[in-house]
Design an enzyme around this catalytic site. Structure first.
Site, mmCIF file in Angstrom:
data_model
loop_
_atom_site.group_PDB
_atom_site.id
_atom_site.type_symbol
_atom_site.label_atom_id
_atom_site.label_comp_id
_atom_site.label_asym_id
_atom_site.label_seq_id
_atom_site.Cartn_x
_atom_site.Cartn_y
_atom_site.Cartn_z
ATOM 1 N N ASP A 1 0.842 -1.200 0.000
ATOM 2 C CA ASP A 1 0.000 0.000 0.000
ATOM 3 C C ASP A 1 0.884 1.260 0.000
ATOM 4 O O ASP A 1 0.696 2.162 0.821
ATOM 5 C CB ASP A 1 -0.956 -0.012 1.208
ATOM 6 C CG ASP A 1 -1.997 1.109 1.116
ATOM 7 O OD1 ASP A 1 -2.232 1.624 0.006
ATOM 8 O OD2 ASP A 1 -2.579 1.480 2.172
ATOM 9 N N ASP B 1 -0.807 8.702 10.321
ATOM 10 C CA ASP B 1 -1.627 8.186 9.237
ATOM 11 C C ASP B 1 -2.983 7.699 9.767
ATOM 12 O O ASP B 1 -3.042 7.001 10.779
ATOM 13 C CB ASP B 1 -0.864 7.019 8.583
ATOM 14 C CG ASP B 1 -1.578 6.493 7.353
ATOM 15 O OD1 ASP B 1 -1.785 7.274 6.423
ATOM 16 O OD2 ASP B 1 -1.933 5.293 7.345
ATOM 17 N N ARG C 1 3.595 12.765 10.633
ATOM 18 C CA ARG C 1 2.278 12.604 10.011
ATOM 19 C C ARG C 1 1.647 11.335 10.552
ATOM 20 O O ARG C 1 2.136 10.233 10.326
ATOM 21 C CB ARG C 1 2.427 12.508 8.497
ATOM 22 C CG ARG C 1 1.130 12.254 7.731
ATOM 23 C CD ARG C 1 1.477 12.019 6.264
ATOM 24 N NE ARG C 1 0.338 11.824 5.389
ATOM 25 C CZ ARG C 1 -0.298 10.657 5.200
ATOM 26 N NH1 ARG C 1 0.047 9.575 5.882
ATOM 27 N NH2 ARG C 1 -1.292 10.573 4.336
ATOM 28 N N GLU D 1 -3.629 12.920 9.811
ATOM 29 C CA GLU D 1 -4.126 12.732 8.444
ATOM 30 C C GLU D 1 -5.570 12.236 8.520
ATOM 31 O O GLU D 1 -5.860 11.075 8.283
ATOM 32 C CB GLU D 1 -3.254 11.738 7.670
ATOM 33 C CG GLU D 1 -3.626 11.638 6.205
ATOM 34 C CD GLU D 1 -4.353 10.365 5.807
ATOM 35 O OE1 GLU D 1 -4.894 10.329 4.693
ATOM 36 O OE2 GLU D 1 -4.399 9.398 6.604
ATOM 37 N N HIS E 1 -0.595 11.893 -2.766
ATOM 38 C CA HIS E 1 -0.490 10.529 -3.299
ATOM 39 C C HIS E 1 -1.835 9.805 -3.287
ATOM 40 O O HIS E 1 -1.970 8.749 -3.884
ATOM 41 C CB HIS E 1 0.519 9.738 -2.478
ATOM 42 C CG HIS E 1 0.016 9.440 -1.098
ATOM 43 N ND1 HIS E 1 -0.095 10.410 -0.119
ATOM 44 C CD2 HIS E 1 -0.444 8.298 -0.546
ATOM 45 C CE1 HIS E 1 -0.593 9.856 0.958
ATOM 46 N NE2 HIS E 1 -0.820 8.592 0.755
ATOM 47 N N ASP E 2 -2.818 10.360 -2.575
ATOM 48 C CA ASP E 2 -4.118 9.706 -2.495
ATOM 49 C C ASP E 2 -5.096 10.300 -3.500
ATOM 50 O O ASP E 2 -4.816 11.286 -4.174
ATOM 51 C CB ASP E 2 -4.672 9.821 -1.070
ATOM 52 C CG ASP E 2 -4.124 8.728 -0.154
ATOM 53 O OD1 ASP E 2 -3.785 7.636 -0.660
ATOM 54 O OD2 ASP E 2 -4.038 8.968 1.058
ATOM 55 N N GLN F 1 -3.345 -5.472 5.775
ATOM 56 C CA GLN F 1 -3.134 -4.435 6.794
ATOM 57 C C GLN F 1 -4.032 -4.731 7.990
ATOM 58 O O GLN F 1 -5.248 -4.536 7.922
ATOM 59 C CB GLN F 1 -3.447 -3.047 6.208
ATOM 60 C CG GLN F 1 -2.401 -2.580 5.195
ATOM 61 C CD GLN F 1 -2.878 -1.405 4.353
ATOM 62 O OE1 GLN F 1 -3.927 -1.462 3.715
ATOM 63 N NE2 GLN F 1 -2.106 -0.335 4.321
HETATM 64 C C1 GLC Z 1 -3.707 6.850 4.505
HETATM 65 C C2 GLC Z 1 -2.722 6.919 3.355
HETATM 66 C C3 GLC Z 1 -3.187 6.021 2.261
HETATM 67 C C4 GLC Z 1 -3.283 4.626 2.787
HETATM 68 C C5 GLC Z 1 -4.154 4.577 4.049
HETATM 69 C C6 GLC Z 1 -3.979 3.285 4.751
HETATM 70 O O1 GLC Z 1 -4.931 7.313 4.130
HETATM 71 O O2 GLC Z 1 -2.596 8.244 2.927
HETATM 72 O O3 GLC Z 1 -2.322 6.081 1.160
HETATM 73 O O4 GLC Z 1 -3.845 3.805 1.816
HETATM 74 O O5 GLC Z 1 -3.786 5.554 4.989
HETATM 75 O O6 GLC Z 1 -2.769 3.241 5.460
HETATM 76 C C1 GLC Z 2 -8.239 6.692 4.028
HETATM 77 C C2 GLC Z 2 -7.544 7.985 4.138
HETATM 78 C C3 GLC Z 2 -7.859 8.834 2.947
HETATM 79 C C4 GLC Z 2 -7.701 8.084 1.660
HETATM 80 C C5 GLC Z 2 -8.296 6.728 1.712
HETATM 81 C C6 GLC Z 2 -7.896 5.908 0.535
HETATM 82 O O1 GLC Z 2 -9.583 6.888 4.071
HETATM 83 O O2 GLC Z 2 -7.861 8.646 5.332
HETATM 84 O O3 GLC Z 2 -6.954 9.853 2.867
HETATM 85 O O4 GLC Z 2 -8.316 8.814 0.645
HETATM 86 O O5 GLC Z 2 -7.873 6.065 2.853
HETATM 87 O O6 GLC Z 2 -6.721 6.265 -0.009
#
Ligand code: GLC
Ligand code: GLC
Length: 647
Positions: free
Chosen positions: A139, A282, A280, A324, A393-394, A250
């Site tokens: 991921d 996550d 950050r 985040e 990146h998302d 995960q």
């Molecule tokens: C956060 C990351 C995303 C990831 C998710 C699971 O949202 O920005 O890229 O898939 O967390 O860890």
């Molecule tokens: C989680 C994150 C969000 C992201 C998503 C998939 O929901 O918080 O940032 O868009 O995962 O990437």
């Protein structure tokens, strides 16, 4: 408040640890000052747990041990940052988020590229997840199998240390991730759980059958409905079901277990002691689960974040915390802390609402919805700030509420539908090339993938060799970036966007990535292309040098720091977003035309909040203007913006 037993305990624990204190070291004072809050938050979460008392002592010791290990330079930096107040509110910080391997190859190469970032004006680097993560089930590094071992793709821990030293010398801040919510199923805790060790099964949410998982599923939404449906995965080795909110590889950590909390706090300090300036956190919205709820944004998740913040304030106070949480506007505000904990939770959060609303405005050419959301966003407390961004990146989630859309006169369903069609390029005449991500077949919910340049039309325009369309798309790119840079918060550029990288479709032939179209906007940097930034007349040069100018303008003017000093202008023209940034004696009017036609903005817009002079200087186009009568207009060309200082 003095609590005899607690404070005496801390006193003797610290004494027994024989820490070498320098003069002026405020660690002990900080510890005593925060002790009652740490205790109260911890007990709120864990008082019912059989090991609550014992684990609390371990927690106190974890704080002390990590402070003891904290390098002297970082202790000194802590004191300096504390004396500045809230250092991260400053206008001189501009960040970039990047994958080390995809942008530079490895940590050593990145060290050799610091000049590039400095030339652009970036002085904060967010290095996307660096720690060990199994290839093919990673991921993007957010499935961590060892929180303390740098993944060999990037180099070693020593490479990271050396990079950090060099960055500090060059005045560049470091930001990294802590993936708090889950581990990879290859993490040693998960492996032991698979082998049947109950101690480690208790680190996760594991169930002998589907009874509780089914009950939880009733109210828990799916994050990746296409690629990872459901929130639980069957583990053959131990014949149990484990919670996996994101991908099946995960595993969600169980924060109802205080041991998990303390272990992860220890990892947080490990990163702090590497010299991380912004950590950050996550996906914090997901860290607490409860039957009958969505298991997102629960009050206990906030308590955990507040507890982390209090502990960090004791042992590594120079490190700021970024949550985040990509959630609705009224939810995001809670991540800054509420009530007595106001401004005592996350120092920073992503302004995902503003980001998404900029994309909304670009597609519709109207700024109504963006304006409607500001009332809520302005509630952010002093002493906290946003990460502002155009892309990351998302995917782009249209996470703002239906109510805001409807308040702006649109039908929420149709409006979202339009945005999805527009950016995935199916809407007739849309110049955008993106794709839908996370489509939920039941609710028709979806988010949007695609790079800044492709979503702004550059990919299509270049394919069609349409010079006029190329010009328009580069204007759109800059408009989006400018708004991100001047609306309050730390701007975070996404790597590649400073030179206009379009979508990269090579992920489709990679088995470990093909199922996830977020990879289309995670480019591999071609440094030959980036060298074009030096060649006049290239698109790379045009976007890079304009981005450079935007950054230097932001750094020049203190009013772009985040001191609760933004006032949005009323909607005098539906196509124009505008706000005032004010600090000390300076007043700047920032106005942005989201429309593909000329926009007429009444000069009254510049007077409604009082004005001291009728002369305006636009820093962007280097032009002077005289404010006219109320029935006269500033005429803005399509996708133009002005950063006007009242002289
Ligand atoms: C956060 C990351 C995303 C990831 C998710 C699971 O949202 O920005 O890229 O898939 O967390 O860890
Ligand atoms: C989680 C994150 C969000 C992201 C998503 C998939 O929901 O918080 O940032 O868009 O995962 O990437």
């Amino acid at each position: 408040m003095y609590q005899h037993e607690l404070h005496q305990k801390i006193n003797s624990l610290v004494e027994n640890s024989h820490i070498d204190f320098d003069t002026g070291d405020s660690f002990f004072i900080r510890f005593i000052a925060n002790a009652a809050a740490i205790h109260a938050l911890y007990m709120e979460l864990y008082k019912e747990h059989p090991h609550a008392e014992a684990m609390f002592d371990v927690l106190l010791q974890t704080i002390i041990t990590n402070y003891k290990k904290r390098p002297a330079v970082l202790r000194q930096k802590d004191e300096e940052q504390l004396s500045k107040g809230f250092w991260f509110l400053n206008n001189d910080i501009v960040g970039m988020s990047l994958y080390v391997d995809r942008s530079c190859g490895n940590l050593e190469e990145l060290r050799n590229k610091l000049d590039y970032f400095k030339k652009l004006g970036v002085n904060l680097l967010h290095l996307m997840p660096l720690f060990e993560s199994p290839a093919g089930e990673s991921d993007g590094g957010y499935a961590v199998s060892d929180f303390r071992k740098v993944d060999q793709r990037f180099g070693t821990l020593d490479d990271l240390r050396l990079l950090e030293e060099n960055m500090t010398k060059e005045g560049i801040y470091l930001m990294t991730d802590i993936v708090l919510n889950h581990t990879s199923h290859h993490h040693k805790w998960a492996k032991k759980a698979k082998q049947g060790e109950t101690k480690y099964q208790d680190f996760f949410y594991m169930y002998p059958d589907r009874t509780i998982p089914d009950m939880l599923e009733n109210t828990m939404p799916e994050i990746f409905p296409e690629s990872a449906p459901g929130n639980f995965t069957y583990v053959e080795e131990c014949n149990k079901w484990v919670m996996t909110v994101f991908h099946d590889y995960q595993w969600d950590l169980n924060y109802t277990n205080p041991e998990v909390f303390v272990e992860m706090l220890d990892n947080i300090f490990f990163y702090a002691n590497l010299g991380v300036d912004i950590l950050r956190i996550d996906a914090p919205a997901f860290i607490w689960k409860q039957l009958g709820t969505t298991s997102q944004n629960l009050p206990q998740a906030h308590s955990i974040l507040q507890l982390i913040k209090q502990c960090v304030n004791v042992a590594s106070p120079g490190m700021a915390l970024l949550g985040e949480a990509i959630v609705a506007p009224h939810e995001i505000m809670k991540y800054f802390g509420t009530g007595l904990a106001t401004a005592k939770e996350c120092d920073l959060a992503y302004n995902a609402t503003q980001m998404a609303l900029q994309w909304d405005a670009l597609a519709t050419g109207e700024t109504r919805v963006m304006l409607a959301a500001q009332h809520e966003l302005l509630q952010k407390p002093y002493g906290t700030s946003w990460i502002t961004y155009t892309r990351c990146h998302d995917d782009i989630g249209l996470g703002y509420t239906d109510a805001i859309i409807e308040q702006s006169g649109f039908n929420a369903y149709d409006h979202r539908r339009f945005l999805k069609d527009y950016y995935s390029g199916v809407y007739p005449g849309s110049p955008a090339k993106g794709a839908l991500f996370g489509v939920n077949p039941q609710t028709q919910d979806a988010r949007i993938s695609g790079s800044l340049a492709s979503l702004c039309g550059l990919e299509k325009a270049m394919e069609e060799k349409d010079e006029a369309a190329i010009k328009i798309s580069s204007k759109k790119i800059l408009l989006m970036q400018a708004l991100t840079f001047f609306v309050s918060g730390i701007p975070m550029i996404y790597y590649g966007d400073e030179v206009g990288y379009t979508n990269d479709y090579s992920y489709l032939s990679d088995e470990g990535k093909g199922y996830d179209n977020r990879w289309m906007h995670r480019p591999v940097i071609n440094w030959k292309k980036n060298d074009n930034t030096e060649v006049e007349g290239t698109i790379e040069n045009e976007i890079f040098s304009a981005t450079q100018r935007l950054i230097s303008l932001r750094k020049k003017i203190a009013a772009f720091g985040d001191y609760k000093n933004i006032t949005w202008l009323s909607s005098h023209n539906i196509h124009v977003a505008g706000f005032i940034r004010e600090h000390n004696d300076k007043k700047l009017y920032c106005v942005f035309n989201f429309c593909d036609k000329e926009a007429f903005l009444t000069w009254y817009a510049f007077k409604e909040h009082g004005i001291k002079s009728y002369n305006l200087f636009d820093h962007w186009n280097q032009k002077q203007y005289l404010i006219g009568a109320d029935n006269e207009y500033l005429i803005m060309q399509p996708y133009d913006f002005y950063i006007m200082e009242a002289l």
